[in-house]
Design an enzyme around this catalytic site. Structure first.
Site, PDB file in Angstrom:
ATOM      1  N   LYS A 151      53.355  76.628  38.821  1.00  0.00           N
ATOM      2  CA  LYS A 151      54.098  77.091  37.646  1.00  0.00           C
ATOM      3  C   LYS A 151      53.576  78.425  37.106  1.00  0.00           C
ATOM      4  O   LYS A 151      54.275  79.101  36.347  1.00  0.00           O
ATOM      5  CB  LYS A 151      54.083  76.033  36.540  1.00  0.00           C
ATOM      6  CG  LYS A 151      52.745  75.773  35.903  1.00  0.00           C
ATOM      7  CD  LYS A 151      52.836  74.673  34.857  1.00  0.00           C
ATOM      8  CE  LYS A 151      51.492  74.360  34.221  1.00  0.00           C
ATOM      9  NZ  LYS A 151      50.925  75.498  33.483  1.00  0.00           N
ATOM     10  N   ASP A 152      52.352  78.814  37.508  1.00  0.00           N
ATOM     11  CA  ASP A 152      51.779  80.082  37.059  1.00  0.00           C
ATOM     12  C   ASP A 152      52.110  81.240  37.987  1.00  0.00           C
ATOM     13  O   ASP A 152      51.791  82.389  37.676  1.00  0.00           O
ATOM     14  CB  ASP A 152      50.248  79.971  36.967  1.00  0.00           C
ATOM     15  CG  ASP A 152      49.776  78.999  35.904  1.00  0.00           C
ATOM     16  OD1 ASP A 152      50.518  78.810  34.912  1.00  0.00           O
ATOM     17  OD2 ASP A 152      48.678  78.434  36.052  1.00  0.00           O
TER      18      ASP A 152
ATOM     19  N   ARG B 106      58.806  77.258  26.474  1.00  0.00           N
ATOM     20  CA  ARG B 106      59.684  76.152  26.877  1.00  0.00           C
ATOM     21  C   ARG B 106      59.434  74.926  26.012  1.00  0.00           C
ATOM     22  O   ARG B 106      60.384  74.334  25.459  1.00  0.00           O
ATOM     23  CB  ARG B 106      59.442  75.808  28.356  1.00  0.00           C
ATOM     24  CG  ARG B 106      60.176  74.548  28.825  1.00  0.00           C
ATOM     25  CD  ARG B 106      59.776  74.171  30.241  1.00  0.00           C
ATOM     26  NE  ARG B 106      58.367  73.870  30.368  1.00  0.00           N
ATOM     27  CZ  ARG B 106      57.808  72.687  30.096  1.00  0.00           C
ATOM     28  NH1 ARG B 106      58.554  71.678  29.664  1.00  0.00           N
ATOM     29  NH2 ARG B 106      56.519  72.492  30.262  1.00  0.00           N
ATOM     30  N   ARG B 107      58.174  74.521  25.894  1.00  0.00           N
ATOM     31  CA  ARG B 107      57.869  73.334  25.094  1.00  0.00           C
ATOM     32  C   ARG B 107      58.231  73.538  23.629  1.00  0.00           C
ATOM     33  O   ARG B 107      58.707  72.611  22.963  1.00  0.00           O
ATOM     34  CB  ARG B 107      56.383  72.989  25.233  1.00  0.00           C
ATOM     35  CG  ARG B 107      56.016  72.436  26.600  1.00  0.00           C
ATOM     36  CD  ARG B 107      54.518  72.346  26.776  1.00  0.00           C
ATOM     37  NE  ARG B 107      54.155  71.722  28.058  1.00  0.00           N
ATOM     38  CZ  ARG B 107      52.973  71.829  28.632  1.00  0.00           C
ATOM     39  NH1 ARG B 107      52.021  72.545  28.044  1.00  0.00           N
ATOM     40  NH2 ARG B 107      52.714  71.238  29.786  1.00  0.00           N
TER      41      ARG B 107
ATOM     42  N   ARG C 115      46.254  77.223  22.367  1.00  0.00           N
ATOM     43  CA  ARG C 115      45.807  77.455  23.735  1.00  0.00           C
ATOM     44  C   ARG C 115      44.530  76.664  23.972  1.00  0.00           C
ATOM     45  O   ARG C 115      43.897  76.181  23.047  1.00  0.00           O
ATOM     46  CB  ARG C 115      45.539  78.940  23.996  1.00  0.00           C
ATOM     47  CG  ARG C 115      46.724  79.845  23.762  1.00  0.00           C
ATOM     48  CD  ARG C 115      46.556  81.157  24.500  1.00  0.00           C
ATOM     49  NE  ARG C 115      46.639  80.934  25.934  1.00  0.00           N
ATOM     50  CZ  ARG C 115      47.779  80.884  26.616  1.00  0.00           C
ATOM     51  NH1 ARG C 115      48.928  81.038  25.997  1.00  0.00           N
ATOM     52  NH2 ARG C 115      47.768  80.656  27.901  1.00  0.00           N
TER      53      ARG C 115
ATOM     54  N   ARG D 262      41.882  71.487  22.990  1.00  0.00           N
ATOM     55  CA  ARG D 262      43.059  71.072  22.210  1.00  0.00           C
ATOM     56  C   ARG D 262      42.786  69.789  21.428  1.00  0.00           C
ATOM     57  O   ARG D 262      43.242  69.649  20.289  1.00  0.00           O
ATOM     58  CB  ARG D 262      44.265  70.894  23.143  1.00  0.00           C
ATOM     59  CG  ARG D 262      44.670  72.198  23.798  1.00  0.00           C
ATOM     60  CD  ARG D 262      46.017  72.117  24.471  1.00  0.00           C
ATOM     61  NE  ARG D 262      46.160  73.184  25.448  1.00  0.00           N
ATOM     62  CZ  ARG D 262      47.285  73.487  26.060  1.00  0.00           C
ATOM     63  NH1 ARG D 262      48.380  72.786  25.799  1.00  0.00           N
ATOM     64  NH2 ARG D 262      47.343  74.457  26.937  1.00  0.00           N
TER      65      ARG D 262
ATOM     66  N   CYS E 271      57.947  84.618  31.139  1.00  0.00           N
ATOM     67  CA  CYS E 271      57.501  83.850  29.980  1.00  0.00           C
ATOM     68  C   CYS E 271      58.282  84.223  28.732  1.00  0.00           C
ATOM     69  O   CYS E 271      57.942  83.803  27.636  1.00  0.00           O
ATOM     70  CB  CYS E 271      56.003  84.082  29.755  1.00  0.00           C
ATOM     71  SG  CYS E 271      55.615  85.809  29.512  1.00  0.00           S
TER      72      CYS E 271
END
Length: 320
Positions: free
Chosen positions: A89-90, A138-139, A156, A162, A250
């Site tokens: 995905k990166d 997206r989230r 981040r 987190r 992005c």
């Protein structure tokens, strides 16, 4: 005294230095060594990428997609590493000239994981006006599509970072990919979000091996290709075609997910307004046993249909 035969070749694997990236690279290295019957050993070479240096900024403010791969790609191009292990995905749609994605080991759970210390089971159950921390556009858009009353703050960091931010009260909830939590054996901290609520990022849950095949011995290329899990490779092909069709960056909130269900390949894709107020979603399917070209056409076709339904221009986030 017996003579110990030295391995014939050592491969240098470039990766980010995060705990998750190291687990992924070591897994690939161990499989290469196993499949080579000891003829090849692997050395892990770590890099701190531009994306790793971000602590509070969004990717769009710092150079966009590719920030987690550029330094490693450069090392492969310059011969300082023989191959790279990336989270798919990166990886941007356009690869550095001469590089190719040679292998896609078996995909882990592609879903997003919801994390809250309050016992809430998902974003739909958060109290009115609660705060969700995420750096993913997206989230963010998908969360606001479900719950427009929620507040979003940029979040981040790795799992531990987190969780600490949640403990400090900086947000009521956050997200992490279930695939990463599986590889870290930490799935207990999160609750999977149904794909019907949050279509994952294209490539989420897949790791890939990148290299310069024209500059490698054919036996080594074949060894790397043998790491492939065929259904994962085909899903990656469809999702990458979707990403490229929509010029995925992005700046646009989008998700694309391919999977084999029974006798069919199915694909769900969507693009959202930044505030979640509108979403353009399309689905399609093709028979199992489809060719590489047909799988790519499936993903590309979903992207084309989404672009058409959005009026030809995709909504994009602006720099903060």
């Amino acid at each position: 005294m017996p003579v110990v035969k030295a391995p014939k070749l050592k491969l240098k694997i470039g990766t980010r230095g995060s705990p998750l990236a190291l687990v992924q690279a070591r897994q690939v290295g161990a499989n290469i060594e196993r499949l080579s019957n000891g003829e090849v050993t692997c050395e892990i070479v770590t890099f701190t990428t531009g994306g790793d240096k971000l602590t509070t900024e969004r990717l769009i403010n710092a150079g966009g997609k590719g920030l987690f791969t550029r330094e490693i790609d450069r090392a492969v191009d310059e011969g300082r590493c023989d191959l790279a292990v990336h989270s798919l995905k990166d990886v941007p749609g356009a690869l550095p000239e001469g590089q190719a994605l040679l292998a896609f080991p078996k995909r882990e759970d592609p879903r997003d994981g919801f994390i809250s210390l309050t016992g809430v089971q998902g974003p739909r159950d958060l109290p009115e006006g609660a705060t969700v921390g995420t750096a993913s556009l997206r989230r963010e858009s998908q969360t606001l599509a479900m719950r427009p009353d929620l507040s979003i703050v940029t979040f981040r960091g790795n799992v531990q970072t987190r969780l600490k931010k949640l403990e400090d009260g900086l947000a009521d909830a956050t997200y992490l990919a279930m695939s990463g939590l599986e590889r870290l054996e930490m799935t207990h901290v999160a609750i999977p979000v149904p794909i019907t609520d949050m279509i994952p990022a294209a490539g989420q849950g897949i790791i890939t091996v990148a290299a310069r095949p024209e500059e490698m011995d054919r036996d080594i290329v074949d060894l790397l290709v043998s790491l492939n899990h065929e259904d994962t490779r085909l899903a990656a092909l469809a999702e990458r075609a979707f990403l490229v069709e929509l010029d995925g960056s992005c700046r646009t909130a989008m998700g694309g997910h391919a999977r084999l269900e029974g006798s069919e390949w199915k694909f769900d894709g969507e693009v959202l307004e930044p505030d979640g107020s509108r979403r353009w979603a399309k689905s399609g399917s093709i028979a199992a046993g489809a060719s590489d070209a047909q799988l790519a056409d499936l993903g590309r076709g979903i992207g084309e249909r989404i672009r058409e339904s959005a009026g030809g221009e995709l909504p994009a986030f602006e720099d903060d």
